[in-house]
Design a protein around this motif. Structure first.
Motif, mmCIF file in Angstrom:
data_model
loop_
_atom_site.group_PDB
_atom_site.id
_atom_site.type_symbol
_atom_site.label_atom_id
_atom_site.label_comp_id
_atom_site.label_asym_id
_atom_site.label_seq_id
_atom_site.Cartn_x
_atom_site.Cartn_y
_atom_site.Cartn_z
ATOM 1 N N ALA A 86 29.960 27.679 26.499
ATOM 2 C CA ALA A 86 30.222 29.099 26.728
ATOM 3 C C ALA A 86 30.346 29.398 28.222
ATOM 4 C CB ALA A 86 29.104 29.938 26.112
ATOM 5 N N ILE A 87 29.466 28.808 29.029
ATOM 6 C CA ILE A 87 29.521 29.019 30.474
ATOM 7 C C ILE A 87 30.800 28.427 31.043
ATOM 8 C CG2 ILE A 87 28.416 28.415 32.667
ATOM 9 C CD1 ILE A 87 25.727 28.451 31.111
ATOM 10 N N MET A 116 23.578 29.282 33.562
ATOM 11 C CA MET A 116 24.392 30.451 33.888
ATOM 12 C C MET A 116 24.151 30.938 35.308
ATOM 13 S SD MET A 116 26.598 32.799 33.294
ATOM 14 C CE MET A 116 26.930 32.886 31.531
ATOM 15 N N SER A 117 22.886 31.079 35.712
ATOM 16 C CA SER A 117 22.598 31.654 37.025
ATOM 17 C C SER A 117 23.140 30.771 38.143
ATOM 18 C CB SER A 117 21.095 31.861 37.188
ATOM 19 O OG SER A 117 20.401 30.626 37.067
ATOM 20 N N ARG A 118 22.906 29.475 38.058
ATOM 21 C CA ARG A 118 23.390 28.578 39.114
ATOM 22 C C ARG A 118 24.913 28.489 39.107
ATOM 23 N NH1 ARG A 118 19.192 25.332 37.211
ATOM 24 N NH2 ARG A 118 20.666 23.855 36.307
ATOM 25 N N THR A 119 25.518 28.509 37.923
ATOM 26 C CA THR A 119 26.976 28.458 37.846
ATOM 27 C C THR A 119 27.580 29.706 38.475
ATOM 28 O OG1 THR A 119 26.856 27.132 35.821
ATOM 29 C CG2 THR A 119 28.951 28.215 36.301
ATOM 30 N N ALA A 120 26.964 30.865 38.224
ATOM 31 C CA ALA A 120 27.462 32.104 38.826
ATOM 32 C C ALA A 120 27.346 32.055 40.346
ATOM 33 C CB ALA A 120 26.683 33.296 38.272
ATOM 34 N N VAL A 121 26.230 31.545 40.851
ATOM 35 C CA VAL A 121 26.056 31.410 42.297
ATOM 36 C C VAL A 121 27.083 30.435 42.860
ATOM 37 C CG1 VAL A 121 24.505 30.503 44.076
ATOM 38 C CG2 VAL A 121 23.620 32.045 42.316
ATOM 39 N N ASN A 122 27.290 29.329 42.162
ATOM 40 C CA ASN A 122 28.268 28.328 42.600
ATOM 41 C C ASN A 122 29.656 28.941 42.716
ATOM 42 O OD1 ASN A 122 28.748 25.689 43.416
ATOM 43 N ND2 ASN A 122 29.190 24.960 41.355
ATOM 44 N N SER A 123 30.030 29.733 41.717
ATOM 45 C CA SER A 123 31.341 30.381 41.735
ATOM 46 C C SER A 123 31.441 31.393 42.874
ATOM 47 C CB SER A 123 31.587 31.077 40.388
ATOM 48 O OG SER A 123 32.825 31.750 40.367
ATOM 49 N N ASP A 124 30.359 32.152 43.085
ATOM 50 C CA ASP A 124 30.372 33.181 44.132
ATOM 51 C C ASP A 124 30.509 32.592 45.534
ATOM 52 O OD1 ASP A 124 30.170 35.177 42.278
ATOM 53 O OD2 ASP A 124 27.992 35.436 42.492
ATOM 54 N N THR A 125 30.053 31.358 45.725
ATOM 55 C CA THR A 125 30.156 30.745 47.050
ATOM 56 C C THR A 125 31.564 30.239 47.343
ATOM 57 O OG1 THR A 125 29.437 28.612 46.152
ATOM 58 C CG2 THR A 125 27.740 30.043 47.108
ATOM 59 N N SER A 144 35.090 21.471 34.988
ATOM 60 C CA SER A 144 34.933 22.822 35.518
ATOM 61 C C SER A 144 34.475 22.720 36.959
ATOM 62 C CB SER A 144 33.901 23.607 34.701
ATOM 63 O OG SER A 144 33.505 24.783 35.374
ATOM 64 N N LYS A 145 35.140 23.448 37.848
ATOM 65 C CA LYS A 145 34.740 23.402 39.262
ATOM 66 C C LYS A 145 33.459 24.187 39.513
ATOM 67 C CE LYS A 145 37.329 27.436 40.998
ATOM 68 N NZ LYS A 145 36.152 28.143 41.542
ATOM 69 N N ASP A 146 33.100 25.103 38.610
ATOM 70 C CA ASP A 146 31.973 26.004 38.838
ATOM 71 C C ASP A 146 30.668 25.531 38.197
ATOM 72 O OD1 ASP A 146 33.507 28.260 40.122
ATOM 73 O OD2 ASP A 146 34.539 28.159 38.205
ATOM 74 N N MET A 147 30.748 24.683 37.198
ATOM 75 C CA MET A 147 29.582 24.360 36.381
ATOM 76 C C MET A 147 28.458 23.709 37.183
ATOM 77 S SD MET A 147 28.007 24.276 33.535
ATOM 78 C CE MET A 147 29.258 24.744 32.342
ATOM 79 N N SER A 148 27.256 24.234 37.012
ATOM 80 C CA SER A 148 26.052 23.611 37.572
ATOM 81 C C SER A 148 25.163 23.179 36.410
ATOM 82 C CB SER A 148 25.292 24.584 38.477
ATOM 83 O OG SER A 148 24.071 24.015 38.907
ATOM 84 N N THR A 149 24.893 21.882 36.336
ATOM 85 C CA THR A 149 24.127 21.326 35.225
ATOM 86 C C THR A 149 22.745 20.901 35.692
ATOM 87 O OG1 THR A 149 26.214 20.455 34.396
ATOM 88 C CG2 THR A 149 24.232 19.677 33.332
ATOM 89 N N GLY A 150 21.764 21.077 34.849
ATOM 90 C CA GLY A 150 20.399 20.687 35.162
ATOM 91 C C GLY A 150 19.458 21.265 34.117
ATOM 92 N N PRO A 151 18.160 21.255 34.384
ATOM 93 C CA PRO A 151 17.218 21.864 33.443
ATOM 94 C C PRO A 151 17.506 23.355 33.279
ATOM 95 C CG PRO A 151 16.068 20.517 35.066
ATOM 96 C CD PRO A 151 17.477 20.642 35.542
#
Length: 688
Positions: free
Chosen positions: A320-321, A361-370, A106-113
């Motif tokens: 899901a994300i 979810m929040s970081r992935t959404a920000v990543n996609s928005d950029t 996934s190009k949008d996924m941000s993984t972490g805590p």
């Protein structure tokens, strides 16, 4: 000799032995190439990197910087939820970003805590730390166990097991977890001590109102207010002003920097060895990345069983994300590969005393928005975290605990499911509503393991008993049915049927399916995947113009490779006819639940993205009890005549689909009886 010859003759004539030799020989010959293909698929970067467009680098760098800025405050905050020192939250964040470049789909996924993993880890830490182990050691052991579970699920493609957690159960569990996380921030927000457990915390909160610490409350709620206002500013003016948009995206970092500066200015002259600061400080101390070491072997057996809950939460949330953003941005992920990545990153991350990680979810959404273009952003984000670990330790010491609590509260309140959703479960299915409430209240007042385990067990027992005590209904009338001829079953659960219609066989732009089972939580998305796989195998999607392909060429190749494999297995070498109609014969479906309806809604969405807005999902032979569940869910099934006339409530505000009395009318009536349109072509963002 005679005995030996008899044995040889018996073996030569034995069908099972000869088949085993023949199939075994084929398997051995194919093993080297299949093994190489299997290994290469675990590093998808080898497929998409050669197609990387240099013009994407600016988007990826911007996304990496933005996610890196977000990771620092969130890693510290989520480490606080997990009750481990803040520096270990940072330790958890750099490696996943680097690994995702090589292994992500996934190009949008941000993984972490994440907040959810932090909460579930804290429950294990609270129990096992009584035996003398440090919190970070317990958290790293949990992360390793999560990695083992994910690797087993991913490598052997056992993801279907996760589907036994239905959507209502998941919503109840996550909502309760969100409330528990926010209640856990009360000591940091009000400067008071409270007990453990939801009931005790609520009681202690009201009992200690006179003891609230003014400066702490001011810092905490000042942070919450500022975060809220910046979010609203971004929603209102972000599209007009780029600076406002970026400030809104990076609001957590802005608040962290602001209040850390205030905290340093107020407390720098205080002798911390003798006097207390004006408010509690995080006192994060980072001495760089420690040498990797395996978690304590004696801890693994103690936490292995309990690590199932954080693994399930991380896996379901991550998938899901990934699926949601792949559908939003029109590419395909590989769920099994995402699980392999989750396993590898948690396993090796645990060597750095890190907590478990998953998709956020929040970081992935920000990543996609950029406007991120590929997982290349991970190198920049990971590098940003490493910079914080080595260079920002003196500043991180002065972060107010109330500021981290404010970041947690504003990040978590979005995961709480609003009451109308639970009311929707009540209207759709009493079983779904009961399961969601069991999950919610038991997670809130007992524990996450008890909550999710009881809810899943309740649904399984309900459907087993329903099947065991199914009633036999007396049929008063017989109706004529279209004769069918079975054709190449896609699996044991499906028949892809060809009907003997008046004008011949089913048109090549139409697919018919007849599920032989109820569509409920444990098979819903597997059912949807089977249908869509057949559609992609035997039918093509919308045609893109050459200019559009060049302009919007997607970095992701997982979807294309999957379609090629499906068509190769079916012996299809040329592009098949575009899909226009998919018909589901639900005559054998006696039960459907919220998860099943969600899967069918996703199928319709995927079908329209694949085949164009005119591609249609139709239903045949829907039982009245199933039809009622559709409508309680908010999905109207309108009766359609043979010429396409629609009878029913035209003012229905929810989703609408047509239901036909038989297969012949469903296949014969194309798009309300109108003329077939020309081939859909996408030019830029417009369909013509």
């Amino acid at each position: 000799m005679r005995f030996k010859s008899r044995i040889q003759e018996a073996v030569s004539r034995d069908h099972t032995i000869q088949r085993a030799k023949r199939d075994g020989g084929r398997a051995l010959r194919a093993l080297p190439s299949a093994s190489a293909h299997y290994v290469v698929e675990k590093v998808p970067v080898v497929y998409w990197l050669p197609k990387y467009n240099p013009r994407w680098i600016l988007n990826d760098v911007l996304a990496g910087v933005t996610v890196g800025v977000l990771l620092i405050p969130q890693s510290l905050a989520y480490a606080k939820i997990a009750t481990i020192p803040g520096q270990y939250g940072l330790m958890s964040s750099w490696l996943p970003n680097f690994l995702y470049f090589f292994m992500g789909t996934s190009k949008d996924m941000s993984t972490g805590p994440t907040s959810l993993i932090g909460l579930l880890t804290s429950e294990i830490v609270a129990d096992v730390s009584k035996e003398g182990y440090s919190p970070q050691a317990i958290a790293s052991a949990v992360a390793m166990c999560m990695g083992i579970y994910a690797l087993v699920i991913g490598l052997f493609k056992l993801g279907f097991l996760l589907e036994f957690v239905s959507i209502p159960v998941l919503h109840g569990f996550i909502s309760a977890a969100g409330i528990v996380i926010m209640l856990g921030q009360i000591p940091s927000l009000f400067g008071v001590d409270v007990g453990s457990g939801t009931g005790t915390i609520i009681h202690d909160l009201f009992a200690q109102i006179p003891k609230f610490d003014g400066p702490t409350v001011g810092v905490g709620f000042g942070g919450i207010l500022l975060l809220y206002l910046m979010q609203k500013m971004g929603q209102k003016w972000g599209k007009q002003y780029k600076v406002v948009w970026y400030l809104a995206l990076a609001r957590s970092a802005v608040v962290l920097i602001l209040f850390t500066g205030i905290s340093y200015a107020v407390n720098k002259d205080i002798n911390l060895a003798k006097d207390d600061p004006l408010w509690a400080l995080s006192k994060v101390k980072s001495d760089g990345i420690a040498s990797p070491k395996m978690p304590e072997s004696t801890l693994i057996p103690k936490v292995f069983g309990r690590s199932v809950a954080p693994f399930i939460a991380a896996a379901i949330e991550h998938l899901a994300i990934a699926k949601g953003f792949s559908r939003k941005n029109n590419y395909v992920i590989d769920p099994a590969q995402e699980m392999v990545y989750l396993g590898v990153t948690n396993f090796f991350n645990s060597f750095f005393s890190s907590m478990g990680v998953g998709g956020a979810m929040s970081r992935t959404a920000v990543n996609s928005d950029t406007g991120v273009k590929s997982p290349t952003y991970g190198f920049v984000a990971g590098g940003f975290v490493i910079l914080a670990i080595f260079e920002l330790s003196p500043a991180l010491f002065w972060i107010p605990k109330a500021t981290l609590a404010a970041i947690i509260v504003t990040a978590v309140w979005h995961i709480i499911t609003p009451p109308p959703v639970f009311y929707g479960y009540w209207k759709t299915s009493l079983v779904d509503f009961t399961a969601s409430m069991l999950s919610f209240w038991l997670t809130l007042f007992v524990s996450s393991e008890v909550g999710i385990g009881t809810a899943v067990g309740f649904q399984l027992v309900w459907h087993i008993l329903r099947a065991a005590f199914a009633r036999v209904h007396r049929v008063n009338t017989l109706t004529s049915a279209t004769s069918t001829t079975p054709f190449s079953p896609t699996s044991g659960s499906f028949t892809n049927e060809k009907s003997n219609l008046a004008n011949g066989d089913v048109p090549s732009d139409t697919q018919l399916f007849k599920p032989s089972h109820s569509i409920i939580f444990h098979n819903a998305f597997h059912t949807k995947t089977q249908v869509f796989d057949v559609v992609q195998t035997y039918n093509s999607g919308i045609t893109l113009s050459a200019s559009s392909r060049d302009k919007d060429r997607n970095w992701s190749v997982s979807g294309d490779r999957r379609v090629k494999r499906l068509r190769a297995r079916a012996g299809i070498t040329l592009d098949p006819t575009p899909i226009r109609v998919v018909v589901l014969d639900l005559s054998m479906v006696t039960d459907i639940d919220t998860t099943g309806l969600t899967a069918l809604r996703d199928l319709r969405g995927d079908l329209q993205k694949y085949g164009g807005a005119g591609a249609e999902l139709r239903f045949v032979n829907v039982k009245e009890s199933v039809r009622e569940v559709f409508e309680r869910f908010g999905w109207k099934l309108l009766d359609a005549g043979r010429q396409g006339s629609v009878v029913g409530d035209e003012e229905w505000e929810g989703e609408v689909s047509r239901v036909y009395p038989d297969l012949a009318s469903a296949v014969g009536d194309w798009r309300h009886g109108g003329e077939e349109p020309d081939e859909v072509m996408v030019v830029g963002d417009e369909k013509v």
